[in-house]
Scaffold this motif. Structure first.
Motif, PDB file in Angstrom:
ATOM      1  N   GLU A   1      -5.346  -6.248 -10.272  1.00 54.86           N
ATOM      2  CA  GLU A   1      -4.274  -6.912  -9.521  1.00 54.86           C
ATOM      3  C   GLU A   1      -4.488  -6.770  -8.023  1.00 54.86           C
ATOM      4  O   GLU A   1      -4.298  -7.727  -7.264  1.00 54.86           O
ATOM      5  CB  GLU A   1      -2.923  -6.322  -9.907  1.00 54.86           C
ATOM      6  N   GLU A   2      -4.871  -5.597  -7.583  1.00 52.08           N
ATOM      7  CA  GLU A   2      -5.117  -5.403  -6.151  1.00 52.08           C
ATOM      8  C   GLU A   2      -6.278  -6.275  -5.689  1.00 52.08           C
ATOM      9  O   GLU A   2      -6.250  -6.856  -4.607  1.00 52.08           O
ATOM     10  CB  GLU A   2      -5.381  -3.922  -5.846  1.00 52.08           C
TER      11      GLU A   2
ATOM     12  N   ARG B   1      -7.213  -9.167  -6.995  1.00 46.56           N
ATOM     13  CA  ARG B   1      -6.703 -10.551  -6.916  1.00 46.56           C
ATOM     14  C   ARG B   1      -5.959 -10.768  -5.601  1.00 46.56           C
ATOM     15  O   ARG B   1      -6.091 -11.815  -4.966  1.00 46.56           O
ATOM     16  CB  ARG B   1      -5.754 -10.835  -8.075  1.00 46.56           C
ATOM     17  N   ALA B   2      -5.165  -9.807  -5.202  1.00 39.06           N
ATOM     18  CA  ALA B   2      -4.381  -9.932  -3.974  1.00 39.06           C
ATOM     19  C   ALA B   2      -5.281 -10.051  -2.745  1.00 39.06           C
ATOM     20  O   ALA B   2      -4.990 -10.823  -1.830  1.00 39.06           O
ATOM     21  CB  ALA B   2      -3.435  -8.740  -3.823  1.00 39.06           C
ATOM     22  N   HIS B   3      -6.388  -9.307  -2.715  1.00 35.24           N
ATOM     23  CA  HIS B   3      -7.271  -9.317  -1.545  1.00 35.24           C
ATOM     24  C   HIS B   3      -8.289 -10.456  -1.578  1.00 35.24           C
ATOM     25  O   HIS B   3      -8.659 -10.977  -0.530  1.00 35.24           O
ATOM     26  CB  HIS B   3      -8.012  -7.989  -1.418  1.00 35.24           C
TER      27      HIS B   3
ATOM     28  N   ARG C   1     -10.024  -3.861  -1.909  1.00 33.55           N
ATOM     29  CA  ARG C   1     -10.047  -4.486  -0.576  1.00 33.55           C
ATOM     30  C   ARG C   1     -11.469  -4.556  -0.028  1.00 33.55           C
ATOM     31  O   ARG C   1     -11.888  -5.562   0.550  1.00 33.55           O
ATOM     32  CB  ARG C   1      -9.150  -3.710   0.373  1.00 33.55           C
TER      33      ARG C   1
END
Length: 151
Positions: A129-130, A132-134, A91
């Motif tokens: 993955e985290e 990519r999400a942020h 993040r």
């Protein structure tokens, strides 16, 4: 090099910029410019207040490479240990990329397959993955050896 110093090396203009790591070691990050393109290499830095100064002097960036593992370190020479990350988590890396006005952002310094194999070094569960999400559409999680085309 000192922070904010610039060197021309062949076709590259390289500027050292301030950084902060979670282990107390002196740190620099790097702005590299050539052929009208600009990239940022973020080393093992933490999230810090220099992002805005760097952005004012250099943004936008074609690509930024930022640590995204959020590693918590418990080493014998760093006691008592801190429960806080010694480098940016996904993040924070996405937020730094936003501040730097990055067209592309690549997470680095993570090993999703072996984070708990190194004693006293624990990464976030799935940094890629985290991230990519942020980071959304600007995120490029590259396998080892893959290139990012800035064209």
């Amino acid at each position: 090099m000192d922070a904010w110093a610039t060197r021309d090396i062949g076709p590259f203009r390289v500027t050292a910029v301030p950084a902060v790591d979670g282990l107390g070691d002196p740190q620099l990050n790097w702005v590299v410019q050539a052929d009208g393109q600009r990239v940022f290499h973020g080393g093992d830095t933490m999230f810090h207040g220099y992002w805005w100064l760097i952005a004012r002097r250099f943004s936008p960036f074609d690509a930024v490479f930022l640590p995204a593992n959020g590693a918590v370190v418990d080493a014998p020479h760093l006691q008592p240990p801190s429960p806080l990350p010694a480098a940016m988590d996904p993040r924070q890396a996405a937020a730094a990329a936003e501040i730097l006005d990055a067209r592309h952002v690549v997470p680095m310094h993570y090993e999703a397959e072996v984070p708990d194999k190194i004693a006293g070094y624990v990464e976030v569960t799935d940094p890629a993955e985290e991230f990519r999400a942020h980071a959304g559409g600007r995120a490029h999680v590259l396998p080892i050896g893959e290139w990012l085309d800035l064209g």
